[in-house]
Write a protein that holds these residues in place. Structure first.
Motif, PDB file in Angstrom:
ATOM      1  N   UNK A 396       0.798  -1.265  -0.135  1.00 50.42           N
ATOM      2  CA  UNK A 396      -0.071   0.147  -0.052  1.00 50.42           C
ATOM      3  C   UNK A 396       0.863   1.238  -0.070  1.00 50.42           C
ATOM      4  N   UNK A 397       2.016   1.260   0.838  1.00 50.97           N
ATOM      5  CA  UNK A 397       2.922   2.377   0.915  1.00 50.97           C
ATOM      6  C   UNK A 397       3.444   2.700  -0.734  1.00 50.97           C
ATOM      7  N   UNK A 398       3.697   1.666  -1.510  1.00 54.56           N
ATOM      8  CA  UNK A 398       4.092   1.887  -2.797  1.00 54.56           C
ATOM      9  C   UNK A 398       2.947   2.302  -3.747  1.00 54.56           C
ATOM     10  N   UNK A 399       1.943   1.902  -3.647  1.00 56.36           N
ATOM     11  CA  UNK A 399       0.853   2.253  -4.425  1.00 56.36           C
ATOM     12  C   UNK A 399       0.514   3.787  -4.069  1.00 56.36           C
ATOM     13  N   UNK A 400       0.737   4.307  -2.680  1.00 57.72           N
ATOM     14  CA  UNK A 400       0.277   5.813  -2.374  1.00 57.72           C
ATOM     15  C   UNK A 400       1.574   6.650  -2.849  1.00 57.72           C
ATOM     16  N   UNK A 401       2.708   6.163  -2.552  1.00 60.71           N
ATOM     17  CA  UNK A 401       4.030   7.172  -3.131  1.00 60.71           C
ATOM     18  C   UNK A 401       4.113   7.374  -4.537  1.00 60.71           C
ATOM     19  N   UNK A 402       3.632   6.387  -5.292  1.00 56.07           N
ATOM     20  CA  UNK A 402       3.798   6.663  -6.715  1.00 56.07           C
ATOM     21  C   UNK A 402       2.820   7.427  -7.376  1.00 56.07           C
TER      22      UNK A 402
END
Length: 429
Positions: A396-402
């Motif tokens: 989820x962190x990758x999806x949000x940050x990208x």
């Protein structure tokens, strides 16, 4: 031009559908033959090989479509071959150190994997230069579809259809050899197919190419190793460092779940995106004017978005249930990762084929700077997510940050002002 791009993409897509359908269809059998631990170990070794292979020719192969004359193209092919041989030798030395330090004999497969992947990438651009899209489709079918078939056959031969051996450790070791051998063998076969026809003068002439000619060719296209090589290496390094972080945090099985989820989530990008990029690149290089080049990019964006958004919605709604039903209960965690990674995968699906745009528009320096920003955003999301909620939190962190990163990237390409054809357009106006 739009019709030509569609026809070329459709030709490549025909072979790609079969090439990627086979691994997808064989997935349930592969996941019931190989353990998550074996997949995790294979994914890490293959990521290392890919990381080196993506720059194994110093990206000179991407200059091949720019060389219209056959003698110069042959010299550039010779330069790519010499660089690949040097990188293979260096990888052999590194593999010896890794095998000695870790005690894993499979690291000796690393230089062979680098040579196989590097040669396939190099010769793919050779076929792209001459628009041999039918051959590209056949080679892709051999490499990806044949690879899955051979991996499954080797797994059954080494461990039996259900993957059981005398011990889990033995199963993991034999599984790693089966996965590696299947992938390497079919990549080498694909490279052999793509090597025909030979450059002007034949392959022997490439070996005898004079050093002054190679040096002149290297200087002519120096932007590719100086600017595009770091960009490509950093992009590939993302997968390697991610697997290292996941393995260090949760072990080989978690790395296997992560790798399996991404293998299936990125399959559509490899399927359609790879075909579109191979067709789009020569079209952008040969575009009659800047307007035509810009329209091709806009058309590609719309097409990719129309496919990516429904796929992301399916994963968000039913990802865990689909993965459990398809791969088996021991792979249920991959479904949770698929749901969390769905927004990132949709954005990546749109962006991946468009990477050739900055090559055609001679914007490698800008692309490199932006890629470095993207790497920082990716790992910020990954590490923050791991700390807050483990493996699923990382996804989820990758999806949000990208999200912001890709949003800016799409806007920049859609409104690009420095297309090389623009000066010509103005002079003709």
């Amino acid at each position: 031009m739009t019709q030509g791009l569609f026809k070329a993409t459709a030709t490549l897509l025909t072979g790609s559908v079969a090439a990627h359908a086979l691994p997808l269809l064989l997935g349930p059998a592969l996941t019931r033959t190989y353990s998550p631990e074996a997949f995790g170990q294979f994914a890490l070794l293959w990521a290392l090989a890919t990381n080196v292979a993506v720059v194994a020719c110093a990206r000179y192969e991407y200059a091949l479509p720019l060389e219209r004359a056959e003698p110069e193209a042959a010299q550039l092919m010779a330069l790519c071959g010499h660089v690949l041989a040097a990188v293979g030798l260096a990888t052999l030395c590194a593999a010896g150190v890794l095998a000695w330090h870790s005690g894993m004999a499979t690291y000796w497969l690393l230089p062979l994997a680098v040579l196989a992947l590097g040669a396939t990438q190099w010769l793919t651009m050779w076929a792209t230069r001459s628009a041999r899209f039918g051959l590209l489709s056949s080679a892709r079918l051999v490499q990806y579809g044949g690879g899955a078939v051979l991996q499954l056959g080797l797994g059954w031969w080494l461990m039996g259809p259900t993957g059981h051996t005398e011990s889990n450790a033995l199963a993991g070791r034999w599984g790693l050899w089966g996965l590696c051998a299947g992938a390497i063998a079919t990549a080498l076969l694909a490279a052999w197919l793509l090597a025909r026809p030979a450059p002007q003068g034949g392959w022997a002439a490439c070996l005898r190419a004079p050093w002054p000619a190679l040096r002149a060719m290297a200087l002519r296209h120096r932007d590719f190793p100086l600017l595009n090589t770091p960009h490509a290496f950093v992009g590939a390094l993302q997968d390697t460092l991610t697997l290292l972080a996941v393995t260090a945090w949760s072990g080989d099985a978690a790395a296997g779940l992560w790798a399996m989820s991404l293998r299936y989530l990125k399959a559509p990008a490899s399927l359609l995106g790879g075909a579109l990029s191979q067709a789009l690149y020569p079209r952008l290089v040969q575009a009659p004017n800047a307007q035509a080049a810009r329209q091709a990019v806009h058309h590609s964006m719309r097409l990719l978005a129309a496919i990516a958004l429904p796929m992301a919605a399916v994963l968000l709604l039913w990802g865990p249930a689909l993965f459990t039903a398809f791969f088996g209960s021991r792979w249920a965690g991959a479904g949770e990762l698929a749901r969390a990674l769905a927004p990132y995968i949709a954005l990546h699906f749109i962006a991946s084929p468009l990477a050739v745009t900055t090559l055609a528009w001679k914007a490698q320096a800008w692309a490199l700077r932006l890629a470095l920003v993207g790497q920082v955003a990716f790992f910020a999301g990954l590490l923050a997510g791991l700390a807050l909620d483990g493996l699923t939190g990382a996804a989820w962190g990758i999806s949000a940050s990208m999200l912001l990163y890709f949003g800016y990237y799409f806007w920049a390409l859609a409104t690009w002002k420095g297309i090389p054809h623009e000066g010509r357009d103005e002079s003709l106006a």
